[in-house]
Design a protein around this motif. Structure first.
Motif, short mmCIF file in Angstrom:
data_model
loop_
_atom_site.label_atom_id
_atom_site.label_comp_id
_atom_site.label_asym_id
_atom_site.label_seq_id
_atom_site.Cartn_x
_atom_site.Cartn_y
_atom_site.Cartn_z
N ASP A 1 0.82 -1.21 0.00
CA ASP A 1 0.00 0.00 0.00
C ASP A 1 0.86 1.26 0.00
N LEU A 2 1.96 1.24 0.75
CA LEU A 2 2.85 2.41 0.74
C LEU A 2 3.43 2.64 -0.66
N ASN A 3 3.79 1.56 -1.32
CA ASN A 3 4.30 1.69 -2.69
C ASN A 3 3.22 2.21 -3.64
N ARG A 4 2.00 1.74 -3.44
CA ARG A 4 0.91 2.20 -4.30
C ARG A 4 0.60 3.68 -4.05
N ILE A 5 0.68 4.10 -2.79
CA ILE A 5 0.47 5.53 -2.49
C ILE A 5 1.54 6.36 -3.19
N ARG A 6 2.76 5.87 -3.10
CA ARG A 6 3.86 6.60 -3.75
C ARG A 6 3.64 6.68 -5.26
N GLY A 7 3.21 5.56 -5.84
CA GLY A 7 2.94 5.56 -7.27
C GLY A 7 1.77 6.46 -7.65
N SER B 1 -8.95 12.73 -9.39
CA SER B 1 -9.86 12.28 -8.32
C SER B 1 -9.72 10.78 -8.09
N THR B 2 -9.49 10.02 -9.15
CA THR B 2 -9.29 8.57 -8.99
C THR B 2 -8.02 8.28 -8.18
N LEU B 3 -6.95 8.99 -8.49
CA LEU B 3 -5.70 8.78 -7.77
C LEU B 3 -5.80 9.23 -6.31
N LYS B 4 -6.52 10.32 -6.05
CA LYS B 4 -6.71 10.77 -4.67
C LYS B 4 -7.52 9.73 -3.88
N ARG B 5 -8.56 9.19 -4.52
CA ARG B 5 -9.35 8.14 -3.87
C ARG B 5 -8.50 6.91 -3.58
N ASP C 1 -7.90 5.30 0.06
CA ASP C 1 -8.20 3.89 0.31
C ASP C 1 -6.98 3.15 0.87
N ARG C 2 -5.81 3.42 0.28
CA ARG C 2 -4.60 2.76 0.75
C ARG C 2 -4.26 3.18 2.18
N LEU C 3 -4.48 4.45 2.51
CA LEU C 3 -4.21 4.91 3.88
C LEU C 3 -5.13 4.21 4.88
N GLN C 4 -6.39 4.01 4.50
CA GLN C 4 -7.31 3.28 5.38
C GLN C 4 -6.87 1.84 5.55
N GLU C 5 -6.44 1.23 4.46
CA GLU C 5 -5.96 -0.16 4.52
C GLU C 5 -4.73 -0.27 5.43
N ILE C 6 -3.85 0.71 5.34
CA ILE C 6 -2.66 0.70 6.19
C ILE C 6 -3.05 0.81 7.66
N ASP C 7 -4.00 1.69 7.97
CA ASP C 7 -4.45 1.82 9.37
C ASP C 7 -5.01 0.49 9.89
N GLN D 1 9.93 13.30 3.04
CA GLN D 1 8.99 12.21 2.72
C GLN D 1 9.72 10.96 2.23
N LYS D 2 10.73 11.17 1.42
CA LYS D 2 11.48 10.03 0.91
C LYS D 2 12.19 9.31 2.06
N ALA D 3 12.78 10.08 2.97
CA ALA D 3 13.47 9.48 4.12
C ALA D 3 12.47 8.72 5.01
N ARG D 4 11.29 9.32 5.23
CA ARG D 4 10.26 8.62 6.03
C ARG D 4 9.82 7.34 5.35
N PHE D 5 9.62 7.42 4.06
CA PHE D 5 9.20 6.24 3.30
C PHE D 5 10.22 5.11 3.48
N GLU D 6 11.48 5.44 3.34
CA GLU D 6 12.54 4.43 3.48
C GLU D 6 12.60 3.88 4.91
N ARG D 7 12.40 4.76 5.91
CA ARG D 7 12.38 4.29 7.31
C ARG D 7 11.20 3.36 7.55
N MET D 8 10.04 3.76 7.04
CA MET D 8 8.85 2.91 7.22
C MET D 8 9.06 1.55 6.55
#
Length: 197
Positions: free
Chosen positions: A18-24, A39-43, A47-53, A112-119
């Motif tokens: 999901d993190l990779n999909r958000i980044r994409g 709007s499709t990409l924002k949705r 959705d991915r953020l909800q799945e991550i939670d 953001q890139k550093a956080r992504f890599e840490r996560m």
């Protein structure tokens, strides 16, 4: 337990995905040219953020249940980074919506890139910890199974020996005296009246 462990592992893998999909999707937003795509990409991001939670909650529940303190600490770090990531992500989305893609791109290539890599690294570390825990628990289960099989075999052998002993005792108590009476009766029938029993 193993099913729950694998469910937690799958939740970790889905979180990474999901993190990779958000980044994409965010990269797609930077180059999107029409409102429908935006709007499709924002949705998709929402959705991915909800799945991550949901996935992080599932993993935390498992870790609490099995008292895996080291992994719980890592998940707490992940949640901290994820919170900051989401705040900057919201800022990036606002900037993209305002037509300031270059500023959004700067946020994405900095903190953001550093956080992504840490996560990502944290998710991998939690995954490794869970895999070790699963291997340990499966090994313990195998040892318990072997112990149970050995115990069952010993009990079965003891039961067979006990049954043989009971058969021998019954033979001595019932069958042997009957054989003596039968032999005496045959001798009496043959005319030997001096038989004693």
């Amino acid at each position: 337990m193993v099913d729950q462990s694998y469910a937690a592992l799958m939740a970790l893998l889905e979180t990474r995905s999901d993190l990779n999909r958000i980044r994409g999707s965010l990269l797609g937003l930077l180059v999107a040219e029409n409102v429908a795509a935006t709007s499709t990409l924002k949705r998709e991001i929402e959705d991915r953020l909800q799945e991550i939670d949901l996935a992080v909650d599932q993993v935390k529940t498992f870790l609490h249940k099995h008292a895996l303190a080291g992994e719980l600490k890592l998940v707490a770090e992940l949640e901290h980074d994820l919170e900051a990531y989401c705040l900057d992500l919201a800022q990036q989305l606002k900037l993209i919506g305002a037509g300031k893609a270059d500023e959004a791109r700067m946020i994405g290539t900095g903190a953001q890139k550093a956080r992504f890599e840490r996560m990502r690294a944290t998710l991998i570390a939690v995954d490794e910890g869970l895999r070790k825990y699963i291997a340990t628990r499966v090994g313990e289960s195998a040892r318990l199974l072997n112990h149970a099989v050995i115990t069952f075999v010993i009990i079965a052998l003891a039961a067979i020996l006990f049954a043989l002993f009971i058969a021998w005792v019954m033979n001595r108590v019932i069958a042997f005296p009957l054989q003596q009476i039968t032999a005496a009766a045959e001798r009496v029938a043959a005319g030997d009246l001096g038989v004693r029993t």
